[in-house]
Design a protein around this motif. Structure first.
Motif, PDB file in Angstrom:
ATOM      1  N   GLY A 129     -47.979 -59.151  66.918  1.00  9.83           N
ATOM      2  CA  GLY A 129     -46.321 -58.961  65.777  1.00  9.83           C
ATOM      3  C   GLY A 129     -46.385 -60.490  65.504  1.00  9.83           C
ATOM      4  O   GLY A 129     -45.282 -60.765  65.423  1.00  9.83           O
ATOM      5  N   HIS A 130     -47.004 -60.988  64.849  1.00 10.68           N
ATOM      6  CA  HIS A 130     -46.917 -62.514  63.871  1.00 10.68           C
ATOM      7  C   HIS A 130     -45.954 -62.348  63.017  1.00 10.68           C
ATOM      8  O   HIS A 130     -46.193 -61.126  62.349  1.00 10.68           O
ATOM      9  CB  HIS A 130     -48.371 -62.984  63.785  1.00 10.68           C
ATOM     10  CG  HIS A 130     -48.048 -64.545  62.976  1.00 10.68           C
ATOM     11  ND1 HIS A 130     -48.050 -65.485  63.842  1.00 10.68           N
ATOM     12  CD2 HIS A 130     -48.096 -64.458  61.036  1.00 10.68           C
ATOM     13  CE1 HIS A 130     -48.064 -66.944  62.592  1.00 10.68           C
ATOM     14  NE2 HIS A 130     -47.977 -65.997  61.855  1.00 10.68           N
ATOM     15  N   THR A 131     -45.080 -63.330  63.054  1.00 11.56           N
ATOM     16  CA  THR A 131     -43.925 -63.187  61.700  1.00 11.56           C
ATOM     17  C   THR A 131     -44.463 -64.272  60.921  1.00 11.56           C
ATOM     18  O   THR A 131     -44.666 -65.191  61.710  1.00 11.56           O
ATOM     19  CB  THR A 131     -42.471 -62.787  62.380  1.00 11.56           C
ATOM     20  OG1 THR A 131     -42.268 -62.234  63.293  1.00 11.56           O
ATOM     21  CG2 THR A 131     -41.584 -63.274  60.864  1.00 11.56           C
ATOM     22  N   VAL A 132     -44.246 -63.579  59.507  1.00  7.44           N
ATOM     23  CA  VAL A 132     -44.679 -64.464  58.668  1.00  7.44           C
ATOM     24  C   VAL A 132     -42.996 -64.385  57.727  1.00  7.44           C
ATOM     25  O   VAL A 132     -42.967 -63.512  56.899  1.00  7.44           O
ATOM     26  CB  VAL A 132     -45.513 -64.277  57.733  1.00  7.44           C
ATOM     27  CG1 VAL A 132     -45.395 -65.122  56.496  1.00  7.44           C
ATOM     28  CG2 VAL A 132     -46.772 -64.113  58.402  1.00  7.44           C
ATOM     29  N   ARG A 133     -42.394 -65.821  57.628  1.00  5.40           N
ATOM     30  CA  ARG A 133     -41.133 -65.310  56.757  1.00  5.40           C
ATOM     31  C   ARG A 133     -41.277 -66.088  55.209  1.00  5.40           C
ATOM     32  O   ARG A 133     -42.078 -67.852  55.430  1.00  5.40           O
ATOM     33  CB  ARG A 133     -40.256 -66.556  57.832  1.00  5.40           C
ATOM     34  CG  ARG A 133     -39.582 -66.160  58.857  1.00  5.40           C
ATOM     35  CD  ARG A 133     -38.849 -66.515  59.510  1.00  5.40           C
ATOM     36  NE  ARG A 133     -37.810 -65.781  61.280  1.00  5.40           N
ATOM     37  CZ  ARG A 133     -38.080 -65.316  62.091  1.00  5.40           C
ATOM     38  NH1 ARG A 133     -39.771 -66.406  62.202  1.00  5.40           N
ATOM     39  NH2 ARG A 133     -38.343 -64.927  62.379  1.00  5.40           N
ATOM     40  N   LEU A 134     -40.593 -65.555  54.412  1.00  6.77           N
ATOM     41  CA  LEU A 134     -41.183 -66.042  52.898  1.00  6.77           C
ATOM     42  C   LEU A 134     -39.296 -65.954  52.456  1.00  6.77           C
ATOM     43  O   LEU A 134     -39.287 -65.086  52.340  1.00  6.77           O
ATOM     44  CB  LEU A 134     -42.382 -65.181  52.390  1.00  6.77           C
ATOM     45  CG  LEU A 134     -43.710 -64.987  52.533  1.00  6.77           C
ATOM     46  CD1 LEU A 134     -44.528 -63.467  52.160  1.00  6.77           C
ATOM     47  CD2 LEU A 134     -44.000 -66.239  53.163  1.00  6.77           C
ATOM     48  N   SER A 135     -39.490 -66.919  51.600  1.00  3.70           N
ATOM     49  CA  SER A 135     -38.240 -67.064  50.614  1.00  3.70           C
ATOM     50  C   SER A 135     -39.135 -67.158  49.115  1.00  3.70           C
ATOM     51  O   SER A 135     -39.619 -68.277  49.034  1.00  3.70           O
ATOM     52  CB  SER A 135     -37.220 -67.965  50.642  1.00  3.70           C
ATOM     53  OG  SER A 135     -36.651 -68.693  49.612  1.00  3.70           O
ATOM     54  N   ILE A 136     -38.984 -66.341  47.994  1.00  3.90           N
ATOM     55  CA  ILE A 136     -39.762 -65.789  47.158  1.00  3.90           C
ATOM     56  C   ILE A 136     -39.066 -65.974  45.610  1.00  3.90           C
ATOM     57  O   ILE A 136     -38.069 -65.143  46.468  1.00  3.90           O
ATOM     58  CB  ILE A 136     -41.449 -64.642  47.153  1.00  3.90           C
ATOM     59  CG1 ILE A 136     -41.099 -64.598  47.974  1.00  3.90           C
ATOM     60  CG2 ILE A 136     -41.428 -64.429  46.006  1.00  3.90           C
ATOM     61  CD1 ILE A 136     -42.353 -63.345  48.759  1.00  3.90           C
ATOM     62  N   PRO A 137     -39.307 -66.543  44.610  1.00  5.05           N
ATOM     63  CA  PRO A 137     -38.847 -67.207  43.494  1.00  5.05           C
ATOM     64  C   PRO A 137     -39.450 -65.065  42.685  1.00  5.05           C
ATOM     65  O   PRO A 137     -40.162 -65.300  42.616  1.00  5.05           O
ATOM     66  CB  PRO A 137     -38.808 -68.159  43.208  1.00  5.05           C
ATOM     67  CG  PRO A 137     -40.377 -68.868  43.145  1.00  5.05           C
ATOM     68  CD  PRO A 137     -40.637 -67.456  44.596  1.00  5.05           C
TER      69      PRO A 137
END
Length: 249
Positions: A129-137
């Motif tokens: 359940g590891h979460t990776v948060r990304l904001s991608i252009p």
């Protein structure tokens, strides 16, 4: 010798050609940050080896035996094979890199993100359940982007796990080999995402020892006008949903 190039011609997580870890999803998640950052330390680094055809320790007694290869000797893909396949589909321009992800872009504007679950090499409990948060252009005139996700983990794209569940046949029969080849393929999913302020926000939850590739492309909407007879609302079972996810008129 400080200015000489460094080439690592053989590397792996173990020097043994009979270490069971080589066949597992743990191995792929362990090597993901090595591939993502290894270029900072060496001019080239070559995985040892491409397949399990390897003679130094004698003839293998079983299909899965902890061999060095990305492929078993019957051409079954291991999770680490897909880690390399995912990397090969990424772009040349690095946009971001962190302890659990790498984001790139290619010449077409396609953005790719590789993410992996952390592993504990001391033998601690696996992270689920590891979460990776990304904001991608993403530049998208339509305000939407298409996401294709491909994943391998303990439960996905893991032929070793399927082989264990079969009873670990030493020499699988043709139907068993077919099943193992199908089980070895990454699990894929897709969806449409909104682009807000030129970016796509993603929260990716990873299974145990998961390695996932996200491929994000701008949506160019070529849906014919409704007046031309293109009406998804007339298709049975779609609950009158149009192609863009909104209720059809």
């Amino acid at each position: 010798m400080a200015d000489l190039p460094v080439h690592i011609t053989e590397f792996n997580s173990s020097y043994r050609p009979d270490n069971p870890i080589h066949d597992t999803a743990f191995h792929a998640a362990y090597l993901a940050p090595v591939l993502a950052a290894g270029g900072d330390l060496a001019d080239s680094f070559s995985y040892w080896t491409f397949c399990d055809v390897f003679e130094e320790a004698g003839v293998p007694t079983s299909l899965f035996h902890g061999g060095f290869g990305l492929l078993t000797h019957r051409q079954i893909k291991k999770p680490t094979y897909h880690l390399y396949a995912f990397m090969a589909r990424m772009g040349e321009e690095i946009l971001a890199r962190g302890p659990d992800h790498l984001v790139t872009r290619d010449d077409s504007g396609r953005v790719t993100a590789l993410a992996w679950a952390p592993v504990d090499v001391t033998g601690g409990p696996p992270v689920d359940g590891h979460t990776v948060r990304l904001s991608i252009p993403v530049g998208s005139p339509s305000g939407r982007a298409f996401l294709l996700r491909s994943s391998v983990s303990e439960e996905k794209g893991n032929a070793w796990r399927a082989w264990c569940e079969m009873g670990r046949p030493a020499s699988p029969r043709p139907r068993q080999l077919d099943a193992l080849r199908e089980a070895a393929e990454p699990v894929r999913s897709h969806r449409c995402l909104p682009v807000e302020g030129g970016r796509v926000g993603l929260d990716i939850t990873l299974d145990r020892h998961e390695v996932t590739l996200l491929e994000i492309t701008p949506v160019v909407d070529e849906t014919p006008p409704w007046g031309d007879g293109w009406d998804d609302g007339r298709l049975l079972g779609l609950n009158a949903l149009a192609s863009d996810g909104e209720a059809a008129p």
